[in-house]
Design a protein around this motif. Sequence first.
Motif, PDB file in Angstrom:
ATOM      1  N   LEU A 273       0.829  -1.202   0.000  1.00  0.00           N
ATOM      2  CA  LEU A 273       0.000   0.000   0.000  1.00  0.00           C
ATOM      3  C   LEU A 273       0.868   1.260   0.000  1.00  0.00           C
ATOM      4  O   LEU A 273       0.614   2.219  -0.730  1.00  0.00           O
ATOM      5  N   ILE A 274       1.924   1.232   0.815  1.00  0.00           N
ATOM      6  CA  ILE A 274       2.802   2.410   0.893  1.00  0.00           C
ATOM      7  C   ILE A 274       3.461   2.666  -0.458  1.00  0.00           C
ATOM      8  O   ILE A 274       3.447   3.790  -0.974  1.00  0.00           O
ATOM      9  N   VAL A 275       3.997   1.603  -1.063  1.00  0.00           N
ATOM     10  CA  VAL A 275       4.697   1.774  -2.343  1.00  0.00           C
ATOM     11  C   VAL A 275       3.734   2.267  -3.418  1.00  0.00           C
ATOM     12  O   VAL A 275       4.034   3.216  -4.162  1.00  0.00           O
ATOM     13  N   THR A 276       2.549   1.658  -3.502  1.00  0.00           N
ATOM     14  CA  THR A 276       1.625   2.072  -4.558  1.00  0.00           C
ATOM     15  C   THR A 276       1.039   3.461  -4.278  1.00  0.00           C
ATOM     16  O   THR A 276       0.735   4.199  -5.211  1.00  0.00           O
ATOM     17  N   SER A 277       0.914   3.814  -2.989  1.00  0.00           N
ATOM     18  CA  SER A 277       0.437   5.170  -2.675  1.00  0.00           C
ATOM     19  C   SER A 277       1.442   6.212  -3.158  1.00  0.00           C
ATOM     20  O   SER A 277       1.063   7.274  -3.667  1.00  0.00           O
ATOM     21  N   ILE A 278       2.726   5.899  -2.987  1.00  0.00           N
ATOM     22  CA  ILE A 278       3.765   6.825  -3.464  1.00  0.00           C
ATOM     23  C   ILE A 278       3.675   6.951  -4.992  1.00  0.00           C
ATOM     24  O   ILE A 278       3.766   8.048  -5.550  1.00  0.00           O
ATOM     25  N   ALA A 279       3.444   5.803  -5.660  1.00  0.00           N
ATOM     26  CA  ALA A 279       3.316   5.832  -7.121  1.00  0.00           C
ATOM     27  C   ALA A 279       2.100   6.659  -7.532  1.00  0.00           C
ATOM     28  O   ALA A 279       2.162   7.475  -8.461  1.00  0.00           O
ATOM     29  N   LEU A 280       0.985   6.470  -6.804  1.00  0.00           N
ATOM     30  CA  LEU A 280      -0.222   7.242  -7.108  1.00  0.00           C
ATOM     31  C   LEU A 280       0.043   8.737  -6.905  1.00  0.00           C
ATOM     32  O   LEU A 280      -0.339   9.578  -7.729  1.00  0.00           O
ATOM     33  N   GLY A 281       0.734   9.054  -5.817  1.00  0.00           N
ATOM     34  CA  GLY A 281       1.072  10.448  -5.542  1.00  0.00           C
ATOM     35  C   GLY A 281       1.950  11.024  -6.635  1.00  0.00           C
ATOM     36  O   GLY A 281       1.718  12.137  -7.115  1.00  0.00           O
ATOM     37  N   ALA A 282       2.956  10.254  -7.051  1.00  0.00           N
ATOM     38  CA  ALA A 282       3.867  10.730  -8.097  1.00  0.00           C
ATOM     39  C   ALA A 282       3.092  11.023  -9.376  1.00  0.00           C
ATOM     40  O   ALA A 282       3.369  11.996 -10.087  1.00  0.00           O
ATOM     41  N   THR A 283       2.097  10.195  -9.672  1.00  0.00           N
ATOM     42  CA  THR A 283       1.266  10.416 -10.854  1.00  0.00           C
ATOM     43  C   THR A 283       0.576  11.772 -10.775  1.00  0.00           C
ATOM     44  O   THR A 283       0.577  12.550 -11.733  1.00  0.00           O
ATOM     45  N   PHE A 284      -0.005  12.052  -9.601  1.00  0.00           N
ATOM     46  CA  PHE A 284      -0.721  13.323  -9.489  1.00  0.00           C
ATOM     47  C   PHE A 284       0.237  14.514  -9.380  1.00  0.00           C
ATOM     48  O   PHE A 284      -0.136  15.631  -9.719  1.00  0.00           O
ATOM     49  N   ILE A 285       1.456  14.276  -8.928  1.00  0.00           N
ATOM     50  CA  ILE A 285       2.456  15.348  -8.980  1.00  0.00           C
ATOM     51  C   ILE A 285       2.707  15.725 -10.442  1.00  0.00           C
ATOM     52  O   ILE A 285       2.702  16.896 -10.815  1.00  0.00           O
ATOM     53  N   ALA A 286       2.877  14.695 -11.285  1.00  0.00           N
ATOM     54  CA  ALA A 286       3.131  14.954 -12.707  1.00  0.00           C
ATOM     55  C   ALA A 286       1.946  15.669 -13.345  1.00  0.00           C
ATOM     56  O   ALA A 286       2.109  16.594 -14.137  1.00  0.00           O
ATOM     57  N   ILE A 287       0.723  15.247 -12.971  1.00  0.00           N
ATOM     58  CA  ILE A 287      -0.469  15.891 -13.530  1.00  0.00           C
ATOM     59  C   ILE A 287      -0.552  17.343 -13.037  1.00  0.00           C
ATOM     60  O   ILE A 287      -0.922  18.255 -13.786  1.00  0.00           O
ATOM     61  N   GLY A 288      -0.158  17.551 -11.769  1.00  0.00           N
ATOM     62  CA  GLY A 288      -0.149  18.907 -11.216  1.00  0.00           C
ATOM     63  C   GLY A 288       0.807  19.821 -11.974  1.00  0.00           C
ATOM     64  O   GLY A 288       0.539  21.015 -12.142  1.00  0.00           O
ATOM     65  N   TYR A 289       1.927  19.273 -12.464  1.00  0.00           N
ATOM     66  CA  TYR A 289       2.881  20.086 -13.247  1.00  0.00           C
ATOM     67  C   TYR A 289       2.239  20.593 -14.522  1.00  0.00           C
ATOM     68  O   TYR A 289       2.521  21.698 -14.975  1.00  0.00           O
ATOM     69  N   VAL A 290       1.392  19.745 -15.142  1.00  0.00           N
ATOM     70  CA  VAL A 290       0.723  20.173 -16.368  1.00  0.00           C
ATOM     71  C   VAL A 290      -0.112  21.418 -16.068  1.00  0.00           C
ATOM     72  O   VAL A 290      -0.068  22.413 -16.802  1.00  0.00           O
ATOM     73  N   ALA A 291      -0.864  21.362 -14.938  1.00  0.00           N
ATOM     74  CA  ALA A 291      -1.676  22.518 -14.542  1.00  0.00           C
ATOM     75  C   ALA A 291      -0.787  23.723 -14.276  1.00  0.00           C
ATOM     76  O   ALA A 291      -1.071  24.843 -14.701  1.00  0.00           O
ATOM     77  N   SER A 292       0.330  23.488 -13.575  1.00  0.00           N
ATOM     78  CA  SER A 292       1.199  24.581 -13.166  1.00  0.00           C
ATOM     79  C   SER A 292       1.911  25.231 -14.351  1.00  0.00           C
ATOM     80  O   SER A 292       2.152  26.434 -14.350  1.00  0.00           O
ATOM     81  N   ALA A 293       2.239  24.417 -15.362  1.00  0.00           N
ATOM     82  CA  ALA A 293       2.957  24.968 -16.516  1.00  0.00           C
ATOM     83  C   ALA A 293       2.011  25.665 -17.487  1.00  0.00           C
ATOM     84  O   ALA A 293       2.434  26.499 -18.272  1.00  0.00           O
TER      85      ALA A 293
ATOM     86  N   GLY B 226       5.567  14.103 -19.707  1.00  0.00           N
ATOM     87  CA  GLY B 226       5.828  14.452 -21.103  1.00  0.00           C
ATOM     88  C   GLY B 226       5.111  15.738 -21.488  1.00  0.00           C
ATOM     89  O   GLY B 226       5.700  16.660 -22.061  1.00  0.00           O
ATOM     90  N   LEU B 227       3.828  15.808 -21.120  1.00  0.00           N
ATOM     91  CA  LEU B 227       3.016  16.966 -21.479  1.00  0.00           C
ATOM     92  C   LEU B 227       3.544  18.233 -20.800  1.00  0.00           C
ATOM     93  O   LEU B 227       3.664  19.287 -21.431  1.00  0.00           O
ATOM     94  N   SER B 228       3.893  18.111 -19.513  1.00  0.00           N
ATOM     95  CA  SER B 228       4.343  19.326 -18.821  1.00  0.00           C
ATOM     96  C   SER B 228       5.701  19.776 -19.355  1.00  0.00           C
ATOM     97  O   SER B 228       5.976  20.974 -19.417  1.00  0.00           O
ATOM     98  N   THR B 229       6.555  18.834 -19.783  1.00  0.00           N
ATOM     99  CA  THR B 229       7.825  19.235 -20.393  1.00  0.00           C
ATOM    100  C   THR B 229       7.583  20.000 -21.687  1.00  0.00           C
ATOM    101  O   THR B 229       8.194  21.042 -21.944  1.00  0.00           O
ATOM    102  N   LEU B 230       6.640  19.462 -22.504  1.00  0.00           N
ATOM    103  CA  LEU B 230       6.326  20.143 -23.770  1.00  0.00           C
ATOM    104  C   LEU B 230       5.836  21.559 -23.515  1.00  0.00           C
ATOM    105  O   LEU B 230       6.235  22.507 -24.189  1.00  0.00           O
TER     106      LEU B 230
END
Lengths: 276, 303
Positions: free
Chosen positions: A145-165, A265-269
């Motif tokens: 659960l801990i490992v997959t929660s971190i993965a889930l969090g990392a996913t939303f961090i990446a999605i948050g970058y798209v919003a931020s950029a 990828g999207l936030s880098t673009l």
Amino acid sequence: MSAVLAIAQTEIRIGIRNRWVMLASVILFVFALLLVLLGSGPGGATRADGLTVVVASLATLSVYLVPLIALLLSFDAIAGEIDRGTLQLTLASPVSRGQVLIGKFIGHGCVLALAVIFGYGVAGAVGYFLGHNVGLDGIIDLGRLIVTSIALGATFIAIGYVASASVRQTGTAAALAVAIWLFAVVLYDLALLGGLITSSDGLFAKVLFPYLLLVNPADAFRVFNMAAIDAGGLSTGLAAQGNSMPFQPHIAIVSPFIWMVIGLGLSTLILRRVQP
Amino acid sequence: MNSVLQTHAVSKHFRKVEALNAVSLNVAPGERVALLGHNGAGKTTLFRIVLGFLKPDGGSISIAGSKPGSKQARRSVSYLPESVAFPKMLTGREVVSYYAKLKGARHSDVLSALEKVDLVDAADRRCGGYSKGMRQRLGLAQALIGDPKLLLLDEPTSGLDPISRQKFYQLVSEFAGRGTAVLLSSHGLSELEARTDRVAILRKGVLVANAPLSDLQASANLPIRISVRSTQANVDRVHRQLGGSRINGVSVELECRQPHKMAQLAAISKLGAAVNDVEVSPPSLDEIYRHFSNHHDHAGDAK
């Protein structure tokens, strides 16, 4: 590479000093502890491992809290730094914009990982000492659960970058982050539920529904964890459907990782086009 | 001449506003060039184009032979923005060491850069508590790191006290002495105090002057001001003989061009005892700057 690590190190340092790590840890810990204490009550005695019962409820908690913490961590990453003028110098240095984003991603990922490990770890330890029939299975479930929660969090961090950029003001980025959270973890599930109710026997329930669960990284996370716990009776929410999936529910964990790659990828673009 | 920075006929407009209009400006290794202009004259726009943050609408730019914004160009350029900001939670040392890592500079450069800007004592305090001058100096420390070929300094002396300002120009000269090209912007000439090799003046996006300060002084050909102090009794006679304008009851002020200066002084000394004192003031740097930045004058363009 050392530039990427320097950016990551700076993010971790800031995360610790502005008490982000502590705040997120405490929030996760308090909610998790509540679930642990409820789960280990007299009514909670079931055949299953005591810790596993707790992990099942923690998985549902993660779906709500972890994306929220991740988005709050990442919405400021680009728009906020442009607003305050701290990004100019970083982008003027020989580091590529993709590297800047990866560095921030590693740093924010570590901040989130620290919070999840601490919050769930301590709550899990409490559950371990209070629980019934706690064995290795329960500990493995918690670790997963801990490992997959971190993965889930990392996913939303990446999605948050798209919003931020995509926007120039921090306020707009924050609103966008909240909207993403509301859609991904609340509205999406409500819409699916509505669909199930109106066509419980139709095409939607039989064919589309499992795949729609898979598309949303938060739902896919829950499907995976419930299937991995291997206790159909314990499953809650929409993931209870996991038994009748047309695919192996374990592959659901791929979904957050795909979204992570798409987000980065999207936030880098987008960041490449930003004029600081 | 092999310039570090070469811009040729660079133009940029934002919607209807012409921010830069055919600006050609070169900076050679070891040369210190000051870019002057009012707010909105296009100084920062030019810097942002050189950094590769903005694409010009026309013209060409090369930085040590590379295109602006390319990795090679970014490695050659160090930048100090106009209002420099750093993450408040980091200490001065951490900030400088962060940029050293981004630029791939040696770790030993961090301390020497902090020493150069006199921030060693404050290096382990969080920069959120720094004064504006200290932040500016931290920004300069960051820019000095990594042996830049071109230093781009956007109003580097704003917020600095006179002693820091003097130290700043010393540092700039030191770097120029080692072959770094320096392009710095400023609001006015008086701030520079002749510490640059060449002065370029932007007015509404047009380069109206680009020459050493002494050439600008000559080409502006502004009048010299001579103030003659007399006595209450004699001031009328002095005024009648010399012309000019009377001020505060006992003095007469005259303006004359450089070639006529000696003749004018001879005329004054002929008045003998009627004159108590004479003060000759050449045109101030501010007057020269105003001459170029306000008038439609392209006298210095050819250089």
